[in-house]
Design a protein around this motif. Sequence first.
Motif, short mmCIF file in Angstrom:
data_model
loop_
_atom_site.label_atom_id
_atom_site.label_comp_id
_atom_site.label_asym_id
_atom_site.label_seq_id
_atom_site.Cartn_x
_atom_site.Cartn_y
_atom_site.Cartn_z
N GLY A 98 -13.28 9.05 11.47
CA GLY A 98 -12.65 9.86 11.53
C GLY A 98 -11.56 9.97 10.91
N ILE A 99 -10.94 8.58 10.33
CA ILE A 99 -9.96 8.44 10.16
C ILE A 99 -9.69 7.90 8.42
CG2 ILE A 99 -8.14 6.23 9.09
CD1 ILE A 99 -8.22 5.39 12.10
N GLU A 100 -11.42 7.74 7.97
CA GLU A 100 -11.57 7.78 6.84
C GLU A 100 -11.67 8.98 6.35
OE1 GLU A 100 -14.82 5.09 5.42
OE2 GLU A 100 -14.68 3.68 6.93
N ILE A 101 -12.50 10.33 6.74
CA ILE A 101 -12.22 11.32 7.01
C ILE A 101 -10.80 12.19 6.60
CG2 ILE A 101 -12.83 13.52 7.52
CD1 ILE A 101 -15.25 12.35 9.25
N VAL A 102 -9.98 11.50 7.29
CA VAL A 102 -8.82 11.49 6.94
C VAL A 102 -8.02 11.43 6.09
CG1 VAL A 102 -6.32 12.39 8.46
CG2 VAL A 102 -7.90 12.20 9.84
N CYS A 141 -3.47 -4.89 -2.18
CA CYS A 141 -3.89 -3.43 -0.91
C CYS A 141 -4.06 -2.09 -1.37
CB CYS A 141 -2.34 -4.13 -0.04
SG CYS A 141 -2.46 -5.49 0.61
N ASP A 142 -5.14 -2.22 -1.73
CA ASP A 142 -6.16 -0.21 -1.47
C ASP A 142 -6.56 -0.35 -0.60
OD1 ASP A 142 -5.71 2.22 -2.93
OD2 ASP A 142 -7.61 1.28 -4.57
N MET A 143 -6.92 1.30 -0.16
CA MET A 143 -7.58 2.49 0.98
C MET A 143 -8.72 1.15 1.80
SD MET A 143 -5.47 5.36 0.85
CE MET A 143 -6.45 6.02 -0.65
N ALA A 144 -9.36 1.27 0.55
CA ALA A 144 -10.93 1.39 0.78
C ALA A 144 -11.36 -0.39 0.65
CB ALA A 144 -11.87 1.39 -0.32
N PRO A 145 -10.58 -1.35 0.52
CA PRO A 145 -11.26 -2.50 1.16
C PRO A 145 -10.08 -3.18 2.08
CG PRO A 145 -8.97 -2.61 -1.55
CD PRO A 145 -9.88 -1.57 -1.03
N VAL A 146 -8.97 -2.26 2.92
CA VAL A 146 -8.26 -2.57 3.39
C VAL A 146 -9.01 -2.12 4.99
CG1 VAL A 146 -6.63 -2.53 5.11
CG2 VAL A 146 -5.73 -3.23 3.11
N ILE A 147 -9.11 -1.45 4.33
CA ILE A 147 -10.73 -0.40 5.44
C ILE A 147 -11.37 -0.91 6.16
CG2 ILE A 147 -12.02 1.99 5.97
CD1 ILE A 147 -9.93 2.93 4.87
N MET A 171 1.02 -1.21 0.04
CA MET A 171 -0.12 -0.16 -0.11
C MET A 171 0.75 1.28 -0.05
SD MET A 171 -2.68 0.89 2.73
CE MET A 171 -4.44 0.07 2.24
N PHE A 172 2.10 1.19 1.11
CA PHE A 172 2.46 2.36 0.59
C PHE A 172 3.41 3.00 -0.54
CE2 PHE A 172 6.68 4.11 1.05
CZ PHE A 172 7.12 5.40 1.40
#
Length: 311
Positions: free
Chosen positions: A191-195, A176-182, A98-99
């Motif tokens: 809060g983390i999703e908004i950031v 490992c993209d952001m949305a599916p990992v979240i 992801m990084f």
Amino acid sequence: MNETKVMEFILVGFSDFPDLRITLFVFFFLTYLVTLTGNVLLMTIIRLHRQLHIPMYFFLSILSFSETCYTFAVIPKMLVNLITEEKSISFTGCAVQMFFFIGFGGTNCMLLTVMGYDRCVAVCKPLHYKVLMNDRVCSQLVAFAMVTGFTLSLIDTYFIFTLPFCGEKEINHFLCDMAPVIQAACTKNNGIEIVIFIFCIVVVFGSFILILLSYVLIFNTILKIPSTEGKHKAFSTCASHLIVVVVHFGCASIIYLRPRSTYSLEGDSLISVTYTVVTPLLNPVVYSLRNKDVHLAIWKCLGRKFCIWMR
């Protein structure tokens, strides 16, 4: 709450299409080979031919390098998962993927913005171009693009992997993209999703707005050129960049600038294939096919190799 720390994830990938696994593997593998060959060839041609040692091609070579690293972070693992039953990726491996995926993706967005600025200066300030776009400025712009992309990537990756994960977790994606990992987290943290959403806006939408402003200035200058030939020549220097921008930011906007509730495996996997496999291929193809200077450099290189082979 009794939680077992997750040590690995399962990348669902293209599990819904078991009959197409070999076909998809062949398609992605061949596309990846062409992408690598095209980007390496483009970087080599720009490096070897002095007439291409100008800011536009310097930025293009950096973009090709970034695209190569971007695909390397995703496609090899995807190919392995297509032909094996083992579809797991370690917790650390997922974070690392992801990084680099977000880092090089953000860098590409920033580089396209820098290339838009370069074209804006070339068209709007041609007499001051060499002064405004000297070697030092170009190097600083590239450094800024990479530092910005990877700083935002580090922040996003850190926030996402501080979420609690428990048990055996499936990721509804081939990477490992952001949305599916979240979505794989045990609990949701709005809060983390908004950031993260704000950072996506900064990189994707912010970059696109800056490119749009560059092209407003470019088109305004082109319209003032009296001759049709002059207008065509000025626009032709921007056409390749514009094509790549539309495809790149079009796909990125659909994925990252929308509510998380609209995420779906089938639709997002198809769009993700576009910007992880097709877009990196588009870069060398578009710039090679539409650019006379690159055409000439390639033919010179091929001619030289042919002469050596005939001896």
